[in-house]
Motif scaffolding. Sequence first.
Motif, mmCIF file in Angstrom:
data_model
loop_
_atom_site.group_PDB
_atom_site.id
_atom_site.type_symbol
_atom_site.label_atom_id
_atom_site.label_comp_id
_atom_site.label_asym_id
_atom_site.label_seq_id
_atom_site.Cartn_x
_atom_site.Cartn_y
_atom_site.Cartn_z
ATOM 1 N N GLY A 23 -9.518 41.584 -43.978
ATOM 2 C CA GLY A 23 -10.110 40.282 -43.671
ATOM 3 C C GLY A 23 -10.947 39.743 -44.820
ATOM 4 N N ASN A 24 -11.763 40.617 -45.429
ATOM 5 C CA ASN A 24 -12.575 40.196 -46.579
ATOM 6 C C ASN A 24 -11.692 39.740 -47.738
ATOM 7 N N LYS B 53 -10.147 36.376 -47.004
ATOM 8 C CA LYS B 53 -11.169 35.333 -47.151
ATOM 9 C C LYS B 53 -11.386 35.005 -48.637
ATOM 10 N N LYS B 54 -11.475 36.032 -49.477
ATOM 11 C CA LYS B 54 -11.652 35.813 -50.921
ATOM 12 C C LYS B 54 -10.491 35.002 -51.494
ATOM 13 N N THR C 105 -8.445 33.053 -49.881
ATOM 14 C CA THR C 105 -8.461 31.705 -49.304
ATOM 15 C C THR C 105 -9.428 30.813 -50.078
ATOM 16 N N PHE D 296 -11.480 32.635 -38.396
ATOM 17 C CA PHE D 296 -12.742 33.270 -38.797
ATOM 18 C C PHE D 296 -12.806 34.719 -38.315
ATOM 19 N N TYR E 239 -10.984 36.853 -40.767
ATOM 20 C CA TYR E 239 -11.771 37.140 -41.971
ATOM 21 C C TYR E 239 -12.665 38.360 -41.761
ATOM 22 N N ASN E 240 -13.053 38.625 -40.515
ATOM 23 C CA ASN E 240 -13.934 39.756 -40.211
ATOM 24 C C ASN E 240 -13.165 41.009 -39.797
ATOM 25 N N TRP F 191 -0.091 35.301 -43.824
ATOM 26 C CA TRP F 191 -1.175 35.113 -44.803
ATOM 27 C C TRP F 191 -0.641 35.304 -46.227
#
Length: 140
Positions: free
Chosen positions: A9-10, A13-14, A16, A38, A41-42, A54
């Motif tokens: 998830g991290n 997010k990076k 993205t 969201f 992302y976690n 993704w």
Amino acid sequence: MKFKEIHIGNLIKKRTVESGIELSRICNFIPCTEEQAFEMYNASSLDTDVLLRWSKLLGYDFFRLYTQHMILYAPPPSENRDQRIKKTSQMPVFRKNIYTREIIDFILELIATGQKTKQEIMQQYKIPKATLYRWINKQG
């Protein structure tokens, strides 16, 4: 990057943020709500179908992170089991491993610092002798 602990998830997010893709486009492509995006992302892990979406959306092969983890941290299979599986498996066989710059640097660092010999590297990580020596020659 360290491949021992993967928090997918991290990393998504990076990527993205780097890509600058809008949340509305993400929600349409995945498909998901903003809250679900969201939550992803976690998340430390995701369903493979979602991870594939993704990867396509962000133009990054997130599965390769797990491949690198397997190369570095999975115990080598016993030769007997390896031979038995090759004879009976219906699974596709890939001709070569995927070595990223990080993996090559990691291996070369093990040799340079004396933590492992070339022979140990070839046995433990199943890296062909020619491949290892090519990496060493390109480095110097």
